[in-house]
Every structure is written in structure tokens, then in C-alpha cells.
Design a protein around this motif. Structure first.
Motif, PDB file in Angstrom:
ATOM      1  N   MET A  64       0.851  -1.179   0.000  1.00 36.87           N
ATOM      2  CA  MET A  64       0.000   0.000   0.000  1.00 36.87           C
ATOM      3  C   MET A  64       0.893   1.238   0.000  1.00 36.87           C
ATOM      4  N   ASP A  65       0.470   2.238  -0.692  1.00 39.60           N
ATOM      5  CA  ASP A  65       1.213   3.491  -0.803  1.00 39.60           C
ATOM      6  C   ASP A  65       1.425   4.106   0.583  1.00 39.60           C
ATOM      7  N   PRO A  66       2.645   4.509   0.922  1.00 36.86           N
ATOM      8  CA  PRO A  66       2.914   5.096   2.243  1.00 36.86           C
ATOM      9  C   PRO A  66       2.070   6.338   2.539  1.00 36.86           C
ATOM     10  N   ILE A  67       1.762   7.100   1.510  1.00 41.34           N
ATOM     11  CA  ILE A  67       0.921   8.283   1.721  1.00 41.34           C
ATOM     12  C   ILE A  67      -0.482   7.857   2.122  1.00 41.34           C
ATOM     13  N   VAL A  68      -0.976   6.794   1.530  1.00 40.93           N
ATOM     14  CA  VAL A  68      -2.301   6.269   1.877  1.00 40.93           C
ATOM     15  C   VAL A  68      -2.313   5.785   3.325  1.00 40.93           C
ATOM     16  N   LEU A  69      -1.265   5.065   3.721  1.00 38.33           N
ATOM     17  CA  LEU A  69      -1.186   4.586   5.100  1.00 38.33           C
ATOM     18  C   LEU A  69      -1.205   5.754   6.081  1.00 38.33           C
ATOM     19  N   ALA A  70      -0.395   6.754   5.812  1.00 37.95           N
ATOM     20  CA  ALA A  70      -0.328   7.916   6.700  1.00 37.95           C
ATOM     21  C   ALA A  70      -1.633   8.695   6.682  1.00 37.95           C
ATOM     22  N   ALA A  71      -2.205   8.898   5.501  1.00 41.53           N
ATOM     23  CA  ALA A  71      -3.431   9.689   5.386  1.00 41.53           C
ATOM     24  C   ALA A  71      -4.617   8.998   6.058  1.00 41.53           C
ATOM     25  N   GLY A  72      -4.749   7.695   5.873  1.00 44.00           N
ATOM     26  CA  GLY A  72      -5.848   6.968   6.515  1.00 44.00           C
ATOM     27  C   GLY A  72      -5.769   7.032   8.023  1.00 44.00           C
ATOM     28  N   THR A  73      -4.564   6.856   8.555  1.00 47.28           N
ATOM     29  CA  THR A  73      -4.369   6.933  10.001  1.00 47.28           C
ATOM     30  C   THR A  73      -4.604   8.343  10.507  1.00 47.28           C
ATOM     31  N   ALA A  74      -4.035   9.323   9.806  1.00 49.70           N
ATOM     32  CA  ALA A  74      -4.194  10.717  10.225  1.00 49.70           C
ATOM     33  C   ALA A  74      -5.654  11.161  10.145  1.00 49.70           C
ATOM     34  N   LEU A  75      -6.373  10.708   9.126  1.00 52.07           N
ATOM     35  CA  LEU A  75      -7.779  11.066   8.986  1.00 52.07           C
ATOM     36  C   LEU A  75      -8.583  10.580  10.174  1.00 52.07           C
ATOM     37  N   VAL A  76      -8.435   9.317  10.507  1.00 52.41           N
ATOM     38  CA  VAL A  76      -9.194   8.744  11.619  1.00 52.41           C
ATOM     39  C   VAL A  76      -8.780   9.402  12.938  1.00 52.41           C
ATOM     40  N   THR A  77      -7.495   9.626  13.119  1.00 52.96           N
ATOM     41  CA  THR A  77      -7.019  10.271  14.343  1.00 52.96           C
ATOM     42  C   THR A  77      -7.533  11.703  14.438  1.00 52.96           C
ATOM     43  N   ALA A  78      -7.516  12.421  13.320  1.00 51.74           N
ATOM     44  CA  ALA A  78      -7.990  13.813  13.313  1.00 51.74           C
ATOM     45  C   ALA A  78      -9.484  13.910  13.593  1.00 51.74           C
ATOM     46  N   MET A  79     -10.222  12.844  13.327  1.00 43.74           N
ATOM     47  CA  MET A  79     -11.662  12.875  13.578  1.00 43.74           C
ATOM     48  C   MET A  79     -11.970  13.002  15.067  1.00 43.74           C
ATOM     49  N   ALA A  80     -10.986  12.720  15.920  1.00 44.66           N
ATOM     50  CA  ALA A  80     -11.182  12.828  17.373  1.00 44.66           C
ATOM     51  C   ALA A  80     -10.717  14.176  17.908  1.00 44.66           C
ATOM     52  N   THR A  81     -10.352  15.102  17.009  1.00 39.43           N
ATOM     53  CA  THR A  81      -9.862  16.409  17.442  1.00 39.43           C
ATOM     54  C   THR A  81     -10.938  17.475  17.280  1.00 39.43           C
ATOM     55  N   ASP A  82     -10.631  18.665  17.781  1.00 38.38           N
ATOM     56  CA  ASP A  82     -11.551  19.793  17.634  1.00 38.38           C
ATOM     57  C   ASP A  82     -11.643  20.278  16.196  1.00 38.38           C
ATOM     58  N   THR A  83     -10.677  19.909  15.375  1.00 39.19           N
ATOM     59  CA  THR A  83     -10.673  20.344  13.976  1.00 39.19           C
ATOM     60  C   THR A  83     -11.180  19.243  13.035  1.00 39.19           C
ATOM     61  N   TRP A  84     -12.017  18.366  13.573  1.00 38.15           N
ATOM     62  CA  TRP A  84     -12.492  17.224  12.792  1.00 38.15           C
ATOM     63  C   TRP A  84     -13.261  17.646  11.544  1.00 38.15           C
ATOM     64  N   GLN A  85     -13.932  18.776  11.578  1.00 39.59           N
ATOM     65  CA  GLN A  85     -14.694  19.205  10.394  1.00 39.59           C
ATOM     66  C   GLN A  85     -13.761  19.528   9.232  1.00 39.59           C
TER      67      GLN A  85
END
Length: 138
Positions: free
Chosen positions: A1-22
Motif C-alpha cells: 500500500m502506498d505510504p501516503i495512503v497509510l499515513a493519510a488513513g491513520t491521520a484522517l481517523v485520528t484527526a476525527m477525534a480532534t476539535d478540527t475534525w470538520q
């Protein structure tokens, strides 16, 4: 899997738990809008649900659920890149400009991959580090 995809998928889910989730949700939805515009609303709704699941998982200390959700979104992002390989640059921009800034320093260190290449000729030296580096030479 593309390293950018791995990082982006993880960062997306993690960011959903932040105040800037929108902002994180908007960045992801923009990718879908470009490749699969008919799914834009469904992706928005799914990401809102992911936010609820992540918040509940964090309240319960359930890291397995968080990893599973990140994996699911990594697969979805990989599918988008298969349909439109040119989307990789846009995904990288969303990762760098939207998702990563939403994360704490500790969260940023939990994902990602660093690839470094260097060449030296003659008596040249190359020093590379993914983090702190201290060099003492005489």
C-alpha cells in the motif's frame, strides 16, 4: 500500500477525534468529490459516524477499534488512488495541510514513513535523520 495512503488513513481517523475534525472531514470529502462526486454526501455521513466511533473507542481505551477504522479508510483511499493515480498529489496536500496540523505532536509521531536518499562522492559525507541528530567532528 502506498505510504501516503497509510499515513493519510491513520491521520484522517485520528484527526476525527480532534476539535478540527470538520476540516479533516472536508479534506477527505474533497478527494471523493473529485473522483466519485455521487458519493460525497455518503462519505460526509460516514466520516461523522467514524468520529462518534473514535470518540467512543478512546473513552473505552479501545485502540483496536481505532486501528481497524484507520485500516478501513486506508483501503478506501487506496481505491481512490487506483481509480485516479493523479490524486496522490492532492492526497499528500490534504495530509500535509489539513490532517497533520490537526494532530498533536505525539499523534504525528505514531504514523507515517520517512524515505530519505542521499548521494556523496569523493570524500563527501551525508548525514540524515528522521528526528534529532547530533554530530561532533574534529
Amino acid at each position: 500500500m502506498d505510504p501516503i495512503v497509510l499515513a493519510a488513513g491513520t491521520a484522517l481517523v485520528t484527526a476525527m477525534a480532534t476539535d478540527t475534525w470538520q476540516q479533516a472531514r472536508s479534506g477527505a470529502v474533497a478527494l471523493w468529490r473529485r473522483v466519485r462526486p455521487e458519493q460525497e454526501k455518503a462519505v460526509e455521513d460516514e466520516l461523522a459516524e467514524v468520529r462518534l466511533q473514535i470518540l467512543a473507542a478512546r473513552d473505552d481505551g479501545d485502540t483496536d477499534t481505532e486501528r481497524a477504522l484507520a485500516g478501513a479508510w486506508q483501503i478506501r483511499l487506496q481505491q481512490l488512488l487506483r481509480e485516479d493515480p493523479d490524486l496522490a498529489n492532492e492526497l499528500k496536500q490534504v495530509l500535509d495541510n489539513v490532517l497533520t496540523p490537526a494532530l498533536s505532536l505525539n499523534e504525528r509521531e505514531q504514523y507515517g514513513e520517512i524515505t530519505m536518499k542521499a548521494t556523496a562522492s569523493g570524500q563527501g559525507r551525508v548525514y540524515q535523520a528522521g528526528r534529532d541528530q547530533h554530530i561532533t567532528e574534529r
